[in-house]
Design an enzyme around this catalytic site. Sequence first.
Site, PDB file in Angstrom:
ATOM      1  N   ASP A  65      -5.999  18.295 -14.801  1.00 51.18           N
ATOM      2  CA  ASP A  65      -6.311  16.926 -15.196  1.00 51.18           C
ATOM      3  C   ASP A  65      -6.015  16.837 -16.693  1.00 51.18           C
ATOM      4  O   ASP A  65      -6.734  17.387 -17.517  1.00 51.18           O
ATOM      5  CB  ASP A  65      -7.778  16.629 -14.874  1.00 51.18           C
ATOM      6  CG  ASP A  65      -8.193  15.208 -15.265  1.00 51.18           C
ATOM      7  OD1 ASP A  65      -7.557  14.626 -16.164  1.00 51.18           O
ATOM      8  OD2 ASP A  65      -9.160  14.701 -14.682  1.00 51.18           O
ATOM      9  N   ARG A  69       0.833  -1.215   0.000  1.00 52.66           N
ATOM     10  CA  ARG A  69       0.000   0.000   0.000  1.00 52.66           C
ATOM     11  C   ARG A  69       0.863   1.260   0.000  1.00 52.66           C
ATOM     12  O   ARG A  69       0.459   2.313  -0.460  1.00 52.66           O
ATOM     13  CB  ARG A  69      -0.991   0.015   1.174  1.00 52.66           C
ATOM     14  CG  ARG A  69      -1.853   1.264   1.175  1.00 52.66           C
ATOM     15  CD  ARG A  69      -3.105   1.192   2.032  1.00 52.66           C
ATOM     16  NE  ARG A  69      -2.940   0.444   3.246  1.00 52.66           N
ATOM     17  CZ  ARG A  69      -2.231   0.844   4.292  1.00 52.66           C
ATOM     18  NH1 ARG A  69      -1.640   2.021   4.300  1.00 52.66           N
ATOM     19  NH2 ARG A  69      -2.122   0.077   5.354  1.00 52.66           N
ATOM     20  N   LYS A 112      -7.353   5.599 -19.342  1.00 49.84           N
ATOM     21  CA  LYS A 112      -7.767   5.990 -20.677  1.00 49.84           C
ATOM     22  C   LYS A 112      -6.623   5.776 -21.673  1.00 49.84           C
ATOM     23  O   LYS A 112      -6.171   4.684 -21.868  1.00 49.84           O
ATOM     24  CB  LYS A 112      -8.261   7.437 -20.643  1.00 49.84           C
ATOM     25  CG  LYS A 112      -9.248   7.739 -19.506  1.00 49.84           C
ATOM     26  CD  LYS A 112     -10.564   7.015 -19.660  1.00 49.84           C
ATOM     27  CE  LYS A 112     -11.447   7.100 -18.411  1.00 49.84           C
ATOM     28  NZ  LYS A 112     -11.637   8.419 -17.857  1.00 49.84           N
ATOM     29  N   TYR A 134     -14.823  16.419 -15.492  1.00 51.31           N
ATOM     30  CA  TYR A 134     -15.280  15.026 -15.445  1.00 51.31           C
ATOM     31  C   TYR A 134     -16.330  14.899 -14.332  1.00 51.31           C
ATOM     32  O   TYR A 134     -16.146  15.428 -13.230  1.00 51.31           O
ATOM     33  CB  TYR A 134     -14.065  14.137 -15.156  1.00 51.31           C
ATOM     34  CG  TYR A 134     -14.372  12.676 -15.095  1.00 51.31           C
ATOM     35  CD1 TYR A 134     -14.696  11.978 -16.245  1.00 51.31           C
ATOM     36  CD2 TYR A 134     -14.352  11.996 -13.885  1.00 51.31           C
ATOM     37  CE1 TYR A 134     -14.990  10.627 -16.188  1.00 51.31           C
ATOM     38  CE2 TYR A 134     -14.630  10.642 -13.815  1.00 51.31           C
ATOM     39  CZ  TYR A 134     -14.959   9.964 -14.969  1.00 51.31           C
ATOM     40  OH  TYR A 134     -15.238   8.628 -14.915  1.00 51.31           O
TER      41      TYR A 134
HETATM   42  C1  LIG Z   1     -12.036   8.913 -16.623  1.00 51.18           C
HETATM   43  C2  LIG Z   1     -11.603  10.234 -16.119  1.00 51.18           C
HETATM   44  C3  LIG Z   1     -11.338  10.440 -14.755  1.00 51.18           C
HETATM   45  C4  LIG Z   1     -11.517   9.353 -13.742  1.00 51.18           C
HETATM   46  O1  LIG Z   1     -10.668   8.287 -13.982  1.00 51.18           O
HETATM   47  P1  LIG Z   1     -10.965   6.787 -13.482  1.00 51.18           P
HETATM   48  O2  LIG Z   1      -9.720   6.074 -13.845  1.00 51.18           O
HETATM   49  O3  LIG Z   1     -12.186   6.317 -14.214  1.00 51.18           O
HETATM   50  O4  LIG Z   1     -11.208   6.873 -12.017  1.00 51.18           O
HETATM   51  C5  LIG Z   1     -10.909  11.688 -14.353  1.00 51.18           C
HETATM   52  N1  LIG Z   1     -10.777  12.698 -15.231  1.00 51.18           N
HETATM   53  C6  LIG Z   1     -11.030  12.545 -16.548  1.00 51.18           C
HETATM   54  C7  LIG Z   1     -10.855  13.696 -17.455  1.00 51.18           C
HETATM   55  C8  LIG Z   1     -11.452  11.306 -17.033  1.00 51.18           C
HETATM   56  O5  LIG Z   1     -11.714  11.155 -18.340  1.00 51.18           O
END
Ligand SMILES: *Cc1c(COP(=O)(O)O)cnc(C)c1O
Length: 397
Positions: free
Chosen positions: A180, A55, A205, A108
């Site tokens: 982000d 962890r 992604k 998001y």
């Molecule tokens: C998918 C996404 C998230 C969250 O990511 P997870 O891996 O699904 O928790 C955060 N910000 C953006 C822009 C995203 O596309």
Amino acid sequence: MTERPKTLVRRTPWPQSSSRAVGTPLQPSVVYASESPDALDAQYEGRTQGYSYAREGHPNADVLATKIDGMEGATGGFITGSGMAAVTAALLGCLKAGDHVVGGDQLYGRSMRLMTDDLPRFGIATTLADPTDAAAIERALRPETRMILIEVVSNPTLRVADLDGIARLARDRGILLAIDNTFTTPRGVRPFDHGADIVIHSVTKMLAGHADVTLGYVAARDPEVRKAMLGCAVTLGLTPSPFDCWLAERGLYSFELRYDRAEQNARALADHLAGLPRVKRVLYPMRHDHPDHNRAMSLLNGRGGHMVTFEIEGGRAQGNALVQAAKNIAFAPTLGDIGTTLSHPATSSHRALSPEYRARLGLGEGVFRISVGVEPIEILCAEFADAIRAAADVAAR
Ligand SMILES: *Cc1c(COP(=O)(O)O)cnc(C)c1O
């Protein structure tokens, strides 16, 4: 007494080898054995490098984080169990009761929920504002604003934030700027080069790229900020599984190839869609009719990314027909897979919003978002043309 059957299996050290594995080894161990209490002391005091408990960190996470660091021009980034865990580490690691945070108004969905539903329970106030307009962000600031969190390209309208204008504001006022960078990826923009303090990814992604991993990444410019975020992540248990890290790192080797191909496809598909009858509009930052075209050209260096949004005439019936006709395109609320996926904001990412608010964002029933993959472009163009024709046939009946 009968002899004990020789079936007892004990833990032993990993075999030594004078040659090394070329593929990254997977290390799923939760715990690491130390030589002595002295050795453990040295490790916890930072005099030696070592792992103790998964962890708190493990080699597969570090191997992956170091590679993403290289892509982002960062140092000391770390991996979290999801993109949302990375957002959580940034917000909860840096903010305290009484602080205020400004978020982009098209963040998001879950990031928005974290800010508007969860942070207030801990005494942290949130204001949402339009990141394409630095003056709107400035108006949202308060004396107690400690962080601004935005995405460079918004979902699903692909609006491009005034990153440089907002970075200037944040710097002048000593406010942490968290970016982000999931949609843009470091191939589109490297936020640290533009003055960001924190960079976040949903590795799930495009970086991992195969729709088989849920992971996040977060890095900070200031080592103190990093320490606060990492401490929070380890305590809250936001840390990732070794196997997921191993898979994501494996995906990373083809990132440039996948990204460039998907982007080239997206550009061509956007132009193709714009020429089809019954397509009301197409949103792609490299197209001249996109509202932020000029900013995309300068900020993103002409890199439009792999996302395309379009709107067809009609309502739910036409939308259903389109999805059913596009049999080889997964209708799935994700992005960044090597295969093209299609999503419908009104029933997925933006379903929590009222129909009025969705209408204000221009997200009616006819709007679809494509995460373009690496298939041959002729196939994608033909499949979308067929699907849009099938939707139009419903209207004609
Ligand atoms: C998918 C996404 C998230 C969250 O990511 P997870 O891996 O699904 O928790 C955060 N910000 C953006 C822009 C995203 O596309």
